[in-house]
Design a protein around this motif. Structure first.
Motif, PDB file in Angstrom:
ATOM      1  N   VAL A  74       0.844  -1.199   0.000  1.00 45.83           N
ATOM      2  CA  VAL A  74       0.000   0.000   0.000  1.00 45.83           C
ATOM      3  C   VAL A  74       0.880   1.251   0.000  1.00 45.83           C
ATOM      4  N   ALA A  75       1.902   1.262   0.869  1.00 40.91           N
ATOM      5  CA  ALA A  75       2.757   2.445   0.973  1.00 40.91           C
ATOM      6  C   ALA A  75       3.437   2.736  -0.363  1.00 40.91           C
ATOM      7  N   ILE A  76       4.027   1.709  -0.967  1.00 35.12           N
ATOM      8  CA  ILE A  76       4.754   1.934  -2.224  1.00 35.12           C
ATOM      9  C   ILE A  76       3.785   2.300  -3.347  1.00 35.12           C
ATOM     10  N   SER A  77       2.706   1.548  -3.482  1.00 35.16           N
ATOM     11  CA  SER A  77       1.851   1.761  -4.651  1.00 35.16           C
ATOM     12  C   SER A  77       1.142   3.105  -4.570  1.00 35.16           C
ATOM     13  N   VAL A  78       0.701   3.488  -3.379  1.00 36.94           N
ATOM     14  CA  VAL A  78       0.004   4.778  -3.259  1.00 36.94           C
ATOM     15  C   VAL A  78       0.959   5.931  -3.520  1.00 36.94           C
ATOM     16  N   PHE A  81      -5.976  -0.477  -9.814  1.00 28.37           N
ATOM     17  CA  PHE A  81      -6.865   0.104  -8.805  1.00 28.37           C
ATOM     18  C   PHE A  81      -6.358   1.463  -8.357  1.00 28.37           C
ATOM     19  N   THR A  82      -5.069   1.508  -8.036  1.00 27.59           N
ATOM     20  CA  THR A  82      -4.506   2.753  -7.526  1.00 27.59           C
ATOM     21  C   THR A  82      -4.568   3.838  -8.590  1.00 27.59           C
ATOM     22  N   TYR A  83      -4.231   3.469  -9.826  1.00 26.63           N
ATOM     23  CA  TYR A  83      -4.236   4.472 -10.886  1.00 26.63           C
ATOM     24  C   TYR A  83      -5.632   5.041 -11.090  1.00 26.63           C
ATOM     25  N   ARG A  84      -6.635   4.168 -11.174  1.00 27.72           N
ATOM     26  CA  ARG A  84      -8.022   4.606 -11.368  1.00 27.72           C
ATOM     27  C   ARG A  84      -8.427   5.598 -10.288  1.00 27.72           C
ATOM     28  N   SER A 109      -9.566   4.731  -0.503  1.00 25.18           N
ATOM     29  CA  SER A 109     -10.271   3.606  -1.132  1.00 25.18           C
ATOM     30  C   SER A 109      -9.284   2.669  -1.812  1.00 25.18           C
ATOM     31  N   ALA A 110      -8.370   3.248  -2.589  1.00 32.38           N
ATOM     32  CA  ALA A 110      -7.394   2.429  -3.307  1.00 32.38           C
ATOM     33  C   ALA A 110      -6.535   1.641  -2.323  1.00 32.38           C
ATOM     34  N   SER A 126     -15.404   6.925   1.040  1.00 25.50           N
ATOM     35  CA  SER A 126     -15.974   7.529  -0.163  1.00 25.50           C
ATOM     36  C   SER A 126     -17.142   8.448   0.169  1.00 25.50           C
ATOM     37  N   ARG A 127     -17.772   8.234   1.332  1.00 33.27           N
ATOM     38  CA  ARG A 127     -18.877   9.112   1.752  1.00 33.27           C
ATOM     39  C   ARG A 127     -18.423  10.548   1.837  1.00 33.27           C
ATOM     40  N   ARG A 128     -17.173  10.713   2.261  1.00 32.65           N
ATOM     41  CA  ARG A 128     -16.691  12.069   2.462  1.00 32.65           C
ATOM     42  C   ARG A 128     -16.521  12.809   1.149  1.00 32.65           C
ATOM     43  N   ALA A 129     -16.450  12.073   0.075  1.00 31.87           N
ATOM     44  CA  ALA A 129     -16.337  12.713  -1.228  1.00 31.87           C
ATOM     45  C   ALA A 129     -17.296  12.031  -2.186  1.00 31.87           C
ATOM     46  N   PRO A 130     -18.500  12.567  -2.337  1.00 30.47           N
ATOM     47  CA  PRO A 130     -19.498  11.905  -3.178  1.00 30.47           C
ATOM     48  C   PRO A 130     -18.957  11.696  -4.586  1.00 30.47           C
ATOM     49  N   GLY A 131     -19.276  10.530  -5.150  1.00 29.26           N
ATOM     50  CA  GLY A 131     -18.818  10.256  -6.505  1.00 29.26           C
ATOM     51  C   GLY A 131     -17.470   9.562  -6.522  1.00 29.26           C
ATOM     52  N   GLN A 132     -16.768   9.624  -5.407  1.00 33.25           N
ATOM     53  CA  GLN A 132     -15.434   9.033  -5.376  1.00 33.25           C
ATOM     54  C   GLN A 132     -15.453   7.518  -5.289  1.00 33.25           C
ATOM     55  N   VAL A 133     -16.601   6.956  -4.943  1.00 32.00           N
ATOM     56  CA  VAL A 133     -16.633   5.510  -4.788  1.00 32.00           C
ATOM     57  C   VAL A 133     -16.253   4.847  -6.110  1.00 32.00           C
ATOM     58  N   GLN A 134     -16.563   5.513  -7.199  1.00 35.63           N
ATOM     59  CA  GLN A 134     -16.204   4.972  -8.501  1.00 35.63           C
ATOM     60  C   GLN A 134     -14.686   4.896  -8.627  1.00 35.63           C
ATOM     61  N   GLY A 135     -14.012   5.658  -7.789  1.00 30.83           N
ATOM     62  CA  GLY A 135     -12.559   5.672  -7.849  1.00 30.83           C
ATOM     63  C   GLY A 135     -11.968   4.297  -7.621  1.00 30.83           C
ATOM     64  N   ALA A 136     -12.654   3.502  -6.809  1.00 30.66           N
ATOM     65  CA  ALA A 136     -12.133   2.177  -6.529  1.00 30.66           C
ATOM     66  C   ALA A 136     -12.500   1.221  -7.653  1.00 30.66           C
ATOM     67  N   VAL A 137     -13.417   1.650  -8.479  1.00 35.89           N
ATOM     68  CA  VAL A 137     -13.896   0.796  -9.549  1.00 35.89           C
ATOM     69  C   VAL A 137     -12.942   0.878 -10.726  1.00 35.89           C
ATOM     70  N   LEU A 138     -12.857  -0.234 -11.440  1.00 33.80           N
ATOM     71  CA  LEU A 138     -11.856  -0.261 -12.500  1.00 33.80           C
ATOM     72  C   LEU A 138     -12.120   0.713 -13.627  1.00 33.80           C
ATOM     73  N   LYS A 139     -13.291   0.642 -14.190  1.00 30.97           N
ATOM     74  CA  LYS A 139     -13.469   1.461 -15.392  1.00 30.97           C
ATOM     75  C   LYS A 139     -14.595   2.438 -15.198  1.00 30.97           C
TER      76      LYS A 139
END
Lengths: 300, 257
Positions: free
Chosen positions: B61-65, B134-137, B180-181, B244-257
């Motif tokens: 997690v540390a390296i990839s983020v 995941f992280t990139y998305r 999320s990532a 993701s609640r704290r930033a609406p719409g961000q939940v898609q961030g964890a989603v691939l596409k």
């Protein structure tokens, strides 16, 4: 990056500044670039090159010739079949579920459902295999329950087995379905209400709307998603390994045996099979890319 | 109505296998027991291996983020032309089968100049690659959502240098996506089996490898340990949702596409 010496003349100074900037920009990409090269591209290149080096060290197609033996061709057939079947099942059911999520009353809980899907789509492998064995195995509770209530034994009467091909289809569907939901939700949410209203104003019924507007817009992203599901199942290893202990003839399991065993160790053959897998997956990605390009026109 | 039935069936299917494990581990004949779960408390091997998995997850997690946040912002600001390339490279690991990645890594890193097979570091690096999509998305969605260029230019006009803009302006704005990532990557590593099996095996045994061993020797205990896997997965989902609640719409961030 800073200003060049004044005697260079403005054109030369600008060129030098540009080169300096490009260099600085490149420097920031070094960590990522190095990482991707060392741990993704280099291993891939090694696999391709290694596939062309025979056991005696000479270059040639010997590994590929061995990879065409019946047991390996069969493995490709089985792997492709299971990936196609679970991708299609996942795509159809996943689209229906995604539609229910976008248009149902559950809209407020959409974030929860999507997060849940994100995590379950990655939930595969050993624990998932156990879970299905304890549920639908010979003495799994559902098997026992069906026997007690309907007097039908899934194994003896219906020929079902969780360790068999169709058992594996059922288990793969577990991670394919949520993945499809994730991919289909944005596509379905992108169908604009105005389009439907416009179609209705022009006198189109529901069937006409779906035929001329809904499906043509939805088809590319859904086809692309199905291609991704295919790739997802085609590469899966852990689930098949722990469920069937190698009883089902799949390409990833074959490669696993070739690189893990002391006796059966054969990197050349494994590389050739790996190249075969890469070709199949590349075909799936081309479909995905093509579909993606088409869907961008509508999904803005 | 039909929609509700579809959703109920969907969730029933996703929950069904878990009922099997619970039934199998909690019942001995007709007696309810927690013995198979308590067994883990006195199992030194289990404790050692779960620590291995946790260490791998935290390192990954540390390296990839940090790698992805930095690189995505860099490309966004200074080399937007390279974005398609970055996108492609970050998408690749999603479709490259783990077993072929393992194959290439074994061949390269089991001989000089760099012998890494059997080490936790090789496994960590492989996991960073696995987590790229995941992280990139997550980071990319965040960057396009917040108008990072304007924010960054505003900070620059106030005299903030590059690093200061990155750390104090960009990162906090991307935070929900990053969290999320990170959680998704965490749950990915805690359950990863294939790369662990081929790259390190018993040299640095992880929790999923141990799970597979125990299942063959002591199925009830193995199944009880599998429940822990489910809990990690679900715990991650709940936390991702919170982030993701704290930033609406961000939940898609964890989603691939």
């Amino acid at each position: 990056m800073i200003a060049a010496a004044p005697r260079d003349g403005p054109a030369r100074a600008a060129r030098r500044a540009r080169a300096g900037r490009a260099f600085a920009t490149g420097a920031g990409l070094v960590p990522f670039g190095a990482f991707v090269i060392l741990f993704l591209l280099l291993p891939g290149a090694q696999m391709v090159v290694g596939a062309f080096i025979a056991q005696d060290g000479r270059a040639g197609l010997a590994n590929f010739a061995r990879a065409l033996a019946p047991q390996y061709l069969n493995a490709f057939r089985t792997s492709i079949a299971i990936s196609v079947e679970t991708a299609l099942v996942g795509a159809v059911v996943g689209t229906v579920v995604a539609y229910a999520i976008v248009h149902g009353e559950a809209r407020r809980r959409q974030a929860f459902v999507i997060t849940f899907c994100t995590v379950t789509s990655n939930f595969a492998g050993v624990p998932l295999a156990f879970a299905f064995v304890t549920t639908l195995g010979v003495v799994g509770w559902v098997t026992v329950f069906i026997q007690a209530v309907f007097h039908v034994n899934l194994y003896n009467d219906l020929g079902f087995a969780i360790y068999s091909y169709y058992g594996l289809v059922l288990v793969y569907a577990y991670f394919q379905l949520p993945l499809m939901v994730l991919l289909a939700v944005p596509a379905i949410a992108g169908l604009r209400r105005e389009w439907r209203e416009a179609a209705q104003t022009l006198g189109a019924g529901a069937w006409r709307y779906w035929r001329d507007v809904g499906l043509p817009v939805l088809a590319p992203p859904l086809v692309g998603a199905t291609a991704l599901l295919f790739a997802n199942a085609f590469g899966a290893y852990a689930t098949a390994y722990s469920l069937s202990s190698g009883a089902i003839n799949l390409v990833p399991l074959r490669i696993g045996t070739l690189i893990n065993g002391d006796v059966s160790f054969d990197a050349g053959l494994a590389n050739a099979l790996g190249v075969g897998m890469t070709i199949v997956i590349a075909a799936a990605i081309l479909i995905y890319q093509g579909a993606n390009r088409r869907s961008r026109r509508w999904m803005r | 109505m039909i929609q509700r039935i579809v959703l109920v069936l969907f969730f029933a299917y996703l929950l069904l296998p878990i009922t099997g494990v619970l039934h199998f581990t909690l019942l001995d004949g007709t007696r309810v027991t927690a013995a198979h779960y308590l067994q883990a408390l006195g199992d030194g091997e289990f404790q050692a291996y779960i620590v291995h998995s946790l260490a791998l997850a935290v390192a990954t997690v540390a390296i990839s983020v940090s790698l992805m946040t930095f690189t995505a912002f860099w490309v966004h600001m200074r080399a937007p032309a390279l974005k398609p390339l970055l996108e492609l490279l970050s998408f690749l690991p999603f479709v490259v089968p783990a077993v072929t990645l393992a194959l290439g890594l074994i061949e390269i890193y089991s001989r000089p100049p760099l012998v890494l097979t059997g080490t936790a570091s090789l496994l960590t690096f492989a996991y960073v690659v696995l987590a790229l999509p995941f992280t990139y998305r997550a980071v990319e969605n965040g960057l396009s959502a917040i108008d990072s260029r304007t924010l960054s230019e505003a900070a620059q006009s106030l005299g903030a240098g590059w690093w200061r803009r990155f750390i104090t302006v960009i990162v906090p704005n991307l935070w929900p996506g990053i969290v999320s990532a990170a959680l998704l990557t965490f749950s990915l590593v805690m359950g990863e089996f294939t790369l662990a099996l081929f790259l390190v095996g018993s040299a640095y045994e992880t929790y999923p490898l141990y799970l597979n061993e125990v299942w063959r020797s002591d199925p009830k205990y193995g199944a009880a340990l599998a429940i822990l896997s489910f809990l990690i997965t679900w715990g991650s989902s709940v936390l991702i949702l919170g982030a993701s609640r704290r930033a609406p719409g961000q939940v898609q961030g964890a989603v691939l596409k």
